[in-house]
Structures are given as C-alpha cells and as structure tokens.
Write a protein that holds these residues in place. Structure first.
Motif, PDB file in Angstrom:
ATOM      1  N   ILE A   1     -36.965  12.859  14.607  1.00  0.00           N
ATOM      2  CA  ILE A   1     -37.475  13.773  15.631  1.00  0.00           C
ATOM      3  C   ILE A   1     -36.808  13.478  16.968  1.00  0.00           C
ATOM      4  N   ALA A   2     -36.712  12.194  17.306  1.00  0.00           N
ATOM      5  CA  ALA A   2     -36.034  11.809  18.546  1.00  0.00           C
ATOM      6  C   ALA A   2     -34.599  12.318  18.538  1.00  0.00           C
ATOM      7  N   GLY A   3     -33.903  12.135  17.420  1.00  0.00           N
ATOM      8  CA  GLY A   3     -32.517  12.582  17.309  1.00  0.00           C
ATOM      9  C   GLY A   3     -32.371  14.087  17.448  1.00  0.00           C
ATOM     10  N   ILE A   4     -33.282  14.833  16.840  1.00  0.00           N
ATOM     11  CA  ILE A   4     -33.239  16.297  16.931  1.00  0.00           C
ATOM     12  C   ILE A   4     -33.382  16.729  18.385  1.00  0.00           C
ATOM     13  N   TYR A   5     -34.361  16.166  19.071  1.00  0.00           N
ATOM     14  CA  TYR A   5     -34.576  16.527  20.474  1.00  0.00           C
ATOM     15  C   TYR A   5     -33.410  16.105  21.360  1.00  0.00           C
ATOM     16  N   LEU A   6     -32.907  14.896  21.150  1.00  0.00           N
ATOM     17  CA  LEU A   6     -31.793  14.423  21.977  1.00  0.00           C
ATOM     18  C   LEU A   6     -30.538  15.251  21.724  1.00  0.00           C
ATOM     19  N   LEU A   7     -30.282  15.581  20.465  1.00  0.00           N
ATOM     20  CA  LEU A   7     -29.132  16.416  20.129  1.00  0.00           C
ATOM     21  C   LEU A   7     -29.268  17.802  20.741  1.00  0.00           C
ATOM     22  N   ARG A   8     -30.449  18.365  20.659  1.00  0.00           N
ATOM     23  CA  ARG A   8     -30.679  19.683  21.249  1.00  0.00           C
ATOM     24  C   ARG A   8     -30.476  19.648  22.763  1.00  0.00           C
ATOM     25  N   GLY A   9     -31.061  18.650  23.408  1.00  0.00           N
ATOM     26  CA  GLY A   9     -30.968  18.563  24.862  1.00  0.00           C
ATOM     27  C   GLY A   9     -29.554  18.282  25.337  1.00  0.00           C
ATOM     28  N   LEU A  10     -28.937  17.240  24.802  1.00  0.00           N
ATOM     29  CA  LEU A  10     -27.580  16.879  25.225  1.00  0.00           C
ATOM     30  C   LEU A  10     -26.558  17.918  24.773  1.00  0.00           C
ATOM     31  N   GLY A  11     -26.708  18.382  23.544  1.00  0.00           N
ATOM     32  CA  GLY A  11     -25.765  19.369  23.013  1.00  0.00           C
ATOM     33  C   GLY A  11     -25.732  20.632  23.839  1.00  0.00           C
ATOM     34  N   GLU A  12     -26.876  21.126  24.206  1.00  0.00           N
ATOM     35  CA  GLU A  12     -26.953  22.346  25.010  1.00  0.00           C
ATOM     36  C   GLU A  12     -26.376  22.127  26.400  1.00  0.00           C
ATOM     37  N   LEU A  13     -26.696  20.990  27.019  1.00  0.00           N
ATOM     38  CA  LEU A  13     -26.168  20.702  28.354  1.00  0.00           C
ATOM     39  C   LEU A  13     -24.640  20.585  28.320  1.00  0.00           C
ATOM     40  N   ILE A  14     -24.118  19.898  27.314  1.00  0.00           N
ATOM     41  CA  ILE A  14     -22.670  19.731  27.194  1.00  0.00           C
ATOM     42  C   ILE A  14     -21.990  21.074  26.909  1.00  0.00           C
ATOM     43  N   ALA A  15     -22.550  21.833  25.958  1.00  0.00           N
ATOM     44  CA  ALA A  15     -21.958  23.128  25.606  1.00  0.00           C
ATOM     45  C   ALA A  15     -21.982  24.084  26.799  1.00  0.00           C
ATOM     46  N   ASP A  16     -23.092  24.123  27.502  1.00  0.00           N
ATOM     47  CA  ASP A  16     -23.173  24.997  28.677  1.00  0.00           C
ATOM     48  C   ASP A  16     -22.201  24.559  29.762  1.00  0.00           C
TER      49      ASP A  16
END
Length: 143
Positions: A85-100
């Motif tokens: 769960i931690a990984g899913i949230y961290l990936l979602r948060g960091l991934g979106e910030l990096i992609a944007d």
C-alpha cells in the motif's frame, strides 16, 4: 501513523460513495470527467461501478492500516500488504509529480492529489517500519 493512514483511506472510500450522488461534478472536479464520459459511452453504469470498485479498494487499504495498528482484527498478509500500500501511494504521488514535471502539465489540483498520496504513502511506510523493523531492533537490543 498506520491508524491515521487507515482512517484517511476509509474517509476517501466514503467520499467516493457519497460523491456518486453528484457523479458528473465529482468526475469533473477530480479531472477524470472526459475519461468517465468515454467509459459511459460503452455502458452508462461503468463509471459508477468503477467508482464503487475504487472505493472498495480504499476501504480495504483502510482496514489494513487499522489492522496493523491493532484497531481491527489481524488481516492476512498484513506486513507485505502495508508495504505494498505504501509503495502504491508513493509510486502514484512521485510518478505523477515527475511525469507532470517532464511534460510541463502541472495543475494545482493534480499536484495536491500527488502530495496527498505521498503523505499517505509515507504514513504507511514509516508506520510499517516503526511497527516491524524498528520495534524488532529495539527488542533485540533489550535482550
């Protein structure tokens, strides 16, 4: 930390269900209006079913957080689930910030969602580390 993460997930799950009463507005505000309109063209119930499914996932995440904090019965695969769960949230948060950042498509709303996901991910990560890693080390030092 795990308890807070669990309660936040349950609130998010409830918010999804309550938001279905104003589904079009909720989809528009969260930035998925176009995608949900396209999904509704396939079958008008799909956006609602998808939202209910997502709500169930958030609710399960919440139960795992509460279970890890001993506020709910022990659920199966508790330790790996908390870190997943931690990984899913961290990936979602960091991934979106990096992609944007790369695409230059930052919006205030999406940035806030990403930061919120990062915070929840850190609650689960640090809560899990505190519960299983740091507590284990502390027990070994006292022996």
């Amino acid at each position: 930390m795990l308890k807070l993460g669990g309660y936040i997930n349950i609130l998010i799950a409830i918010g999804h269900i309550v938001g279905l009463f104003w589904a079009d507005k909720m989809f528009e505000v969260t930035g998925i209006g176009i995608e949900m309109s396209e999904l509704a063209q396939i079958n008008s119930s799909f956006p609602y079913l998808l939202t209910i499914f997502v709500s169930i996932v958030f609710f399960i995440f919440g139960l795992y957080g509460l279970s890890a904090d001993n506020k709910f019965r022990k659920l199966p695969f508790l330790k790996p689930a908390i870190f997943l769960i931690a990984g899913i949230y961290l990936l979602r948060g960091l991934g979106e910030l990096i992609a944007d950042g790369i695409q230059g498509t930052n919006s205030t709303t999406e940035t806030m969602y990403s930061l919120f996901a990062l915070i929840i991910g850190l609650l689960f990560l640090f809560g899990g580390l505190k519960k299983w890693i740091l507590t284990k080390e502390k027990k070994q030092r006292t022996l």
